[in-house]
Design a protein around this motif. Structure first.
Motif, PDB file in Angstrom:
ATOM      1  N   PRO A 145       0.617  -1.157  -0.049  1.00 35.86           N
ATOM      2  CA  PRO A 145      -0.061  -0.149  -0.062  1.00 35.86           C
ATOM      3  C   PRO A 145       0.820   1.154  -0.031  1.00 35.86           C
ATOM      4  N   ILE A 146       1.904   1.170   0.842  1.00 36.23           N
ATOM      5  CA  ILE A 146       2.913   2.502   0.730  1.00 36.23           C
ATOM      6  C   ILE A 146       3.382   2.473  -0.528  1.00 36.23           C
ATOM      7  N   SER A 147       3.945   1.629  -1.056  1.00 39.17           N
ATOM      8  CA  SER A 147       4.935   1.738  -2.332  1.00 39.17           C
ATOM      9  C   SER A 147       3.958   2.220  -3.410  1.00 39.17           C
ATOM     10  N   THR A 148       2.697   1.591  -3.673  1.00 40.24           N
ATOM     11  CA  THR A 148       1.702   1.605  -4.519  1.00 40.24           C
ATOM     12  C   THR A 148       1.201   3.362  -4.453  1.00 40.24           C
ATOM     13  N   VAL A 180      -2.049   6.525   2.277  1.00 37.78           N
ATOM     14  CA  VAL A 180      -0.637   6.144   2.674  1.00 37.78           C
ATOM     15  C   VAL A 180      -0.365   5.933   4.209  1.00 37.78           C
ATOM     16  N   GLY A 181      -0.713   7.235   4.636  1.00 37.81           N
ATOM     17  CA  GLY A 181      -0.426   7.273   6.053  1.00 37.81           C
ATOM     18  C   GLY A 181      -0.965   6.252   7.012  1.00 37.81           C
ATOM     19  N   LEU A 182      -2.562   6.013   6.679  1.00 41.89           N
ATOM     20  CA  LEU A 182      -3.308   5.115   7.505  1.00 41.89           C
ATOM     21  C   LEU A 182      -2.834   3.675   7.219  1.00 41.89           C
ATOM     22  N   THR A 183      -2.304   3.116   6.149  1.00 41.19           N
ATOM     23  CA  THR A 183      -1.716   1.947   5.931  1.00 41.19           C
ATOM     24  C   THR A 183      -0.399   1.766   6.612  1.00 41.19           C
ATOM     25  N   SER A 184       0.246   2.826   6.974  1.00 43.19           N
ATOM     26  CA  SER A 184       1.582   2.748   7.798  1.00 43.19           C
ATOM     27  C   SER A 184       1.638   2.876   8.984  1.00 43.19           C
ATOM     28  N   VAL A 185       0.297   2.634   9.652  1.00 41.14           N
ATOM     29  CA  VAL A 185       0.191   2.981  10.973  1.00 41.14           C
ATOM     30  C   VAL A 185       0.669   2.043  11.722  1.00 41.14           C
ATOM     31  N   THR A 186       1.695   2.080  12.715  1.00 40.28           N
ATOM     32  CA  THR A 186       2.401   1.189  13.476  1.00 40.28           C
ATOM     33  C   THR A 186       1.756  -0.005  14.242  1.00 40.28           C
ATOM     34  N   ASP A 187       2.009  -1.122  14.102  1.00 39.76           N
ATOM     35  CA  ASP A 187       1.243  -2.132  14.735  1.00 39.76           C
ATOM     36  C   ASP A 187       2.058  -2.587  15.891  1.00 39.76           C
ATOM     37  N   GLN A 188       1.835  -2.161  17.133  1.00 44.02           N
ATOM     38  CA  GLN A 188       2.776  -2.497  18.216  1.00 44.02           C
ATOM     39  C   GLN A 188       2.520  -3.860  18.655  1.00 44.02           C
ATOM     40  N   GLY A 189       3.450  -4.563  18.690  1.00 45.33           N
ATOM     41  CA  GLY A 189       3.268  -6.026  19.279  1.00 45.33           C
ATOM     42  C   GLY A 189       3.639  -7.074  18.164  1.00 45.33           C
ATOM     43  N   THR A 190       3.611  -6.871  16.716  1.00 45.02           N
ATOM     44  CA  THR A 190       3.823  -7.464  15.724  1.00 45.02           C
ATOM     45  C   THR A 190       5.230  -7.145  15.180  1.00 45.02           C
ATOM     46  N   GLU A 229       6.057  -5.928  12.433  1.00 43.93           N
ATOM     47  CA  GLU A 229       6.503  -4.787  11.876  1.00 43.93           C
ATOM     48  C   GLU A 229       6.174  -3.646  12.832  1.00 43.93           C
ATOM     49  N   GLY A 230       6.170  -3.939  14.096  1.00 46.94           N
ATOM     50  CA  GLY A 230       5.758  -2.871  15.031  1.00 46.94           C
ATOM     51  C   GLY A 230       6.912  -2.010  15.426  1.00 46.94           C
ATOM     52  N   SER A 231       8.176  -2.276  15.350  1.00 45.49           N
ATOM     53  CA  SER A 231       8.940  -1.465  15.921  1.00 45.49           C
ATOM     54  C   SER A 231       9.121  -0.079  14.934  1.00 45.49           C
ATOM     55  N   LYS A 232       9.037   1.250  15.680  1.00 50.33           N
ATOM     56  CA  LYS A 232       8.995   2.070  15.058  1.00 50.33           C
ATOM     57  C   LYS A 232      10.264   2.669  14.248  1.00 50.33           C
ATOM     58  N   SER A 233      11.342   2.402  14.819  1.00 48.52           N
ATOM     59  CA  SER A 233      12.475   2.782  14.239  1.00 48.52           C
ATOM     60  C   SER A 233      12.777   1.895  12.865  1.00 48.52           C
ATOM     61  N   ASN A 234      12.217   0.850  12.820  1.00 47.98           N
ATOM     62  CA  ASN A 234      12.358  -0.079  11.725  1.00 47.98           C
ATOM     63  C   ASN A 234      11.446   0.611  10.700  1.00 47.98           C
ATOM     64  N   GLN A 235      10.104   0.804  10.973  1.00 57.45           N
ATOM     65  CA  GLN A 235       9.216   1.173  10.205  1.00 57.45           C
ATOM     66  C   GLN A 235       9.569   2.516   9.537  1.00 57.45           C
ATOM     67  N   VAL A 236       9.852   3.417  10.156  1.00 50.33           N
ATOM     68  CA  VAL A 236      10.586   4.784   9.780  1.00 50.33           C
ATOM     69  C   VAL A 236      11.644   4.734   8.769  1.00 50.33           C
ATOM     70  N   SER A 237      12.385   3.811   9.315  1.00 47.67           N
ATOM     71  CA  SER A 237      13.532   3.689   8.099  1.00 47.67           C
ATOM     72  C   SER A 237      13.054   2.998   6.928  1.00 47.67           C
ATOM     73  N   THR A 238      12.135   2.129   6.735  1.00 48.82           N
ATOM     74  CA  THR A 238      11.521   1.694   5.878  1.00 48.82           C
ATOM     75  C   THR A 238      10.958   2.380   4.817  1.00 48.82           C
ATOM     76  N   ILE A 239      10.101   3.214   5.554  1.00 51.74           N
ATOM     77  CA  ILE A 239       9.201   4.292   4.684  1.00 51.74           C
ATOM     78  C   ILE A 239      10.181   5.037   4.040  1.00 51.74           C
TER      79      ILE A 239
END
Length: 287
Positions: A90-93, A131-141, A143-153
Motif C-alpha cells: 500500500p505504501i509503495s503503490t 498511505v499514512g493510514l496503511t503505515s500506522v504502526t502495529d505494536q506487538g507485531t 512490523e511494530g518497531s517504530k525505528s524499523n518502520q520509519v527507516s523502511t518508509i
C-alpha cells in the motif's frame, strides 16, 4: 474480452510479491535476479511471436526505464523482509500514484483543465492520507518497531523514485509493447547484474532461490503486456485504475497466505487506507 483484460494486470502484479516472498531462504539478491530473468524470458517469448521492430531510440529509453525499475523493486523487496508485503505494497503503490501524476503534470502538461487540476490534487491529498493510514504502526507485531518502520518508509520514498522514473520515461518513446518490454527487461538485467556484482553477490544468479523466483518475473511480463492490451481496448485511465487493484490482492494475500501479523487496529487502518488509495487513484485519472 476487453473487460477481462482489465483484471489480468492487477492479478499478475498482485500475485508477484506473494510468489517472491513465498520462496524459502531467499534474499533480495535472489529475488531481484530471479525476477529480471523471468521477465526477460517472458519478453523474449513475446517478441519472438510478434517480431516487433526495435530501434535505438526505443532501446535506450526503455532500457533506462528498466534500470530505474530495478531501483524501485530492490527497495520493495528489502521492505518485504522488514515490514511484510501487506504493509509495503500500500505504501509503495500510494507513493507511485502520487509521483507519476505529478511528473505528468510538471513534465508533460497533463491535467490541463482547471477541473482536472482540482480533482487531481484532491486525489493526491486522499492518497497521502491513505498511505499514512496503511503505515500506522502495529505494536506487538513483527512490523511494530517504530525505528524499523520509519527507516523502511524512508527507503521506500527514495527507491520509489525509480518506479516513478520507470513509469514516466516510456511517455517520451513510441513503439510496440513487446519491443519496449524486451528493451526494458534488458535494462533490468543489466541493472540487477551491476547491483549483485557491486555488493559481492555475483553467485546469486546460480542459487536455487533465484531460480525459484523466476515465476515472479513471468508474472511481471504477463502483467505488463496485458496492461498494454487493456490500454488499447479500454483507454489509459480505466486500465490504470483497474491495474492498481493489485495492491488489494497483494495486501490481502500477505495477510492470508503469508500469515503476516496485524492487530485489529492495524487491520482497520489498512482497510481504510486501501479504500482511500483506490479512491485517490480514481480521482487522479478519471476526472
Amino acid at each position: 474480452m476487453k473487460y477481462i483484460m482489465l483484471f489480468i494486470p492487477a492479478i499478475a502484479w498482485g500475485l508477484m510479491p506473494l510468489v517472491v516472498s513465498s520462496v524459502k531462504k531467499s534474499n533480495v539478491y535472489n529475488q531481484i535476479a530471479g525476477t529480471v530473468v523471468g521477465a526477460f524470458i517472458a519478453a523474449v517469448i513475446a517478441w519472438l511471436v510478434t517480431r516487433s521492430e526495435i530501434n535505438a531510440n526505443i532501446f535506450i529509453w526503455a532500457a533506462a526505464a528498466g534500470m530505474a525499475w530495478v531501483i524501485g523493486q530492490v527497495g520493495q523487496y528489502i521492505s518485504y523482509s522488514r515490514v511484510g508485503v501487506s504493509e509495503t505494497m500500500p505504501i509503495s503503490t500510494g507513493l507511485q500514484l502520487i509521483g507519476v501524476p505529478l511528473v505528468g503534470v510538471l513534465a508533460f502538461g497533463e491535467w490541463s483543465s482547471p477541473q482536472a487540476k482540482l480533482y487531481g490534487f484532491i486525489g493526491i491529498v486522499i492518497l497521502i492520507i491513505g498511505v499514512g493510514l496503511t503505515s500506522v504502526t502495529d505494536q506487538g507485531t513483527s512490523e511494530g518497531s517504530k525505528s524499523n518502520q520509519v527507516s523502511t518508509i524512508i527507503l521506500l520514498v527514495l527507491t520509489t523514485l525509480g518506479y516513478i522514473a520507470s513509469s514516466s520515461i516510456p511517455k517520451v518513446v513510441k513503439g510496440s509493447s513487446t519491443s519496449i518490454l524486451i528493451a526494458q527487461t534488458i535494462g533490468m538485467v543489466i541493472a540487477a547484474a551491476i547491483y549483485t556484482l557491486v555488493t559481492g553477490n555475483g553467485r546469486t544468479w546460480l542459487e536455487k532461490p533465484t531460480l525459484q523466483s523466476i515465476p515472479a518475473g513471468f508474472l511481471f511480463g504477463i502483467g505488463t503486456l496485458s496492461y498494454t492490451a487493456a490500454v488499447q481496448m479500454n483507454g489509459v485511465n480505466l486500465a490504470f485504475v483497474f491495474s492498481q487493484l493489485c495492491v488489494v490482492i497483494s495486501t490481502i494475500g500477505g495477510l492470508v497466505f503469508l500469515h503476516e501479523e496485524k492487530t485489529k487496529r492495524g487491520l482497520i487502518f489498512t482497510i481504510f487506507g486501501l479504500i482511500l488509495i483506490i479512491a485517490g487513484a480514481i480521482l487522479t485519472t478519471l476526472f
